[in-house]
Design an enzyme around this catalytic site. Structure first.
Site, mmCIF file in Angstrom:
data_model
loop_
_atom_site.group_PDB
_atom_site.id
_atom_site.type_symbol
_atom_site.label_atom_id
_atom_site.label_comp_id
_atom_site.label_asym_id
_atom_site.label_seq_id
_atom_site.Cartn_x
_atom_site.Cartn_y
_atom_site.Cartn_z
ATOM 1 C CG ASP A 1 52.643 81.817 34.363
ATOM 2 O OD1 ASP A 1 51.468 81.406 34.425
ATOM 3 O OD2 ASP A 1 53.281 82.234 35.342
ATOM 4 C CB CYS A 41 54.488 75.020 36.125
ATOM 5 S SG CYS A 41 53.053 74.863 37.222
ATOM 6 N NE ARG A 50 53.253 77.570 33.504
ATOM 7 C CZ ARG A 50 54.388 78.217 33.637
ATOM 8 N NH1 ARG A 50 55.142 78.429 32.570
ATOM 9 N NH2 ARG A 50 54.798 78.646 34.813
HETATM 10 P P1 4NP Z 1 51.734 78.044 36.942
HETATM 11 O O1 4NP Z 1 51.173 79.539 36.909
HETATM 12 O O2 4NP Z 1 53.224 78.153 37.208
HETATM 13 O O3 4NP Z 1 51.447 77.540 35.565
HETATM 14 O O4 4NP Z 1 50.986 77.317 38.024
HETATM 15 C C1 4NP Z 1 51.314 80.420 37.980
HETATM 16 C C2 4NP Z 1 50.414 80.399 39.019
HETATM 17 C C3 4NP Z 1 50.529 81.312 40.049
HETATM 18 C C4 4NP Z 1 51.548 82.226 40.045
HETATM 19 C C5 4NP Z 1 52.457 82.234 39.012
HETATM 20 C C6 4NP Z 1 52.348 81.319 37.978
HETATM 21 N N1 4NP Z 1 51.659 83.169 41.069
HETATM 22 O O5 4NP Z 1 52.551 84.031 40.997
HETATM 23 O O6 4NP Z 1 50.878 83.129 42.041
#
Ligand code: 4NP
Length: 154
Positions: free
Chosen positions: A122, A8, A14
């Site tokens: 997300d 991800c 995720r």
């Molecule tokens: P992930 O979610 O891609 O599902 O781990 C996110 C976690 C952090 C961030 C963006 C998406 N961020 O911008 O810090």
């Protein structure tokens, strides 16, 4: 040994869930499951506490996971690279050096789950219900992956 990587953006919401859920369904002495993020914002961190919590509710422990960034060597090591959304897909594909590497990259819900929805949204900026929803999508996809591994079906 089949090797599967879940990817991800942050590797804290995720893909750690996807790693934990799939590991809970397979023999980890036979199947390697790992996860990574296309961005390096959280390298070394635990998964998001909301992912840890929703996993715990379903009997899955994510607390031995630490965030890492996707690296080009992952194309060689892993057989399947499942990404959560199209943005992850584009980011990973941009690093691929051959058709073989590109072919390893699949949208988790499109290739594995064949659900109406093709992306795992997300949940980072939403509430805890978003994490429960994401858990359900990934759980369904992981059941299909297990089925594919057992039956040799793609
Ligand atoms: P992930 O979610 O891609 O599902 O781990 C996110 C976690 C952090 C961030 C963006 C998406 N961020 O911008 O810090």
């Amino acid at each position: 040994m089949t090797k599967i990587l879940m990817v991800c953006l942050g590797n804290i919401c995720r893909s750690p869930l996807a790693e934990g859920i799939l590991k809970s369904k397979v023999d980890t002495s036979k199947i390697v499951v790992d996860s990574a993020g296309t961005a390096g914002y959280h390298v070394g961190s635990l998964p998001d506490s909301r992912s840890i919590e929703v996993a715990q509710k379903h009997g899955i422990d994510l607390t031995d996971q630490r965030c890492r960034k996707f690296k080009v060597e992952d194309f060689e090591f892993f057989d399947y690279i499942y990404v959560m959304d199209r943005s992850n897909y584009n980011d990973v594909i941009a690093l691929a050096k051959s058709i073989e590497e590109k072919n390893k990259v699949k949208l988790l819900l499109k290739e594995a789950a064949r659900l109406e929805v093709s992306e795992v949204p997300d949940p980072y900026y939403g509430g805890t219900d978003g994490f429960e929803y994401v858990f359900g999508l990934i759980d369904h996809a992981c059941d299909q992956i297990v089925d594919m591994l057992q039956n040799g079906r793609k």
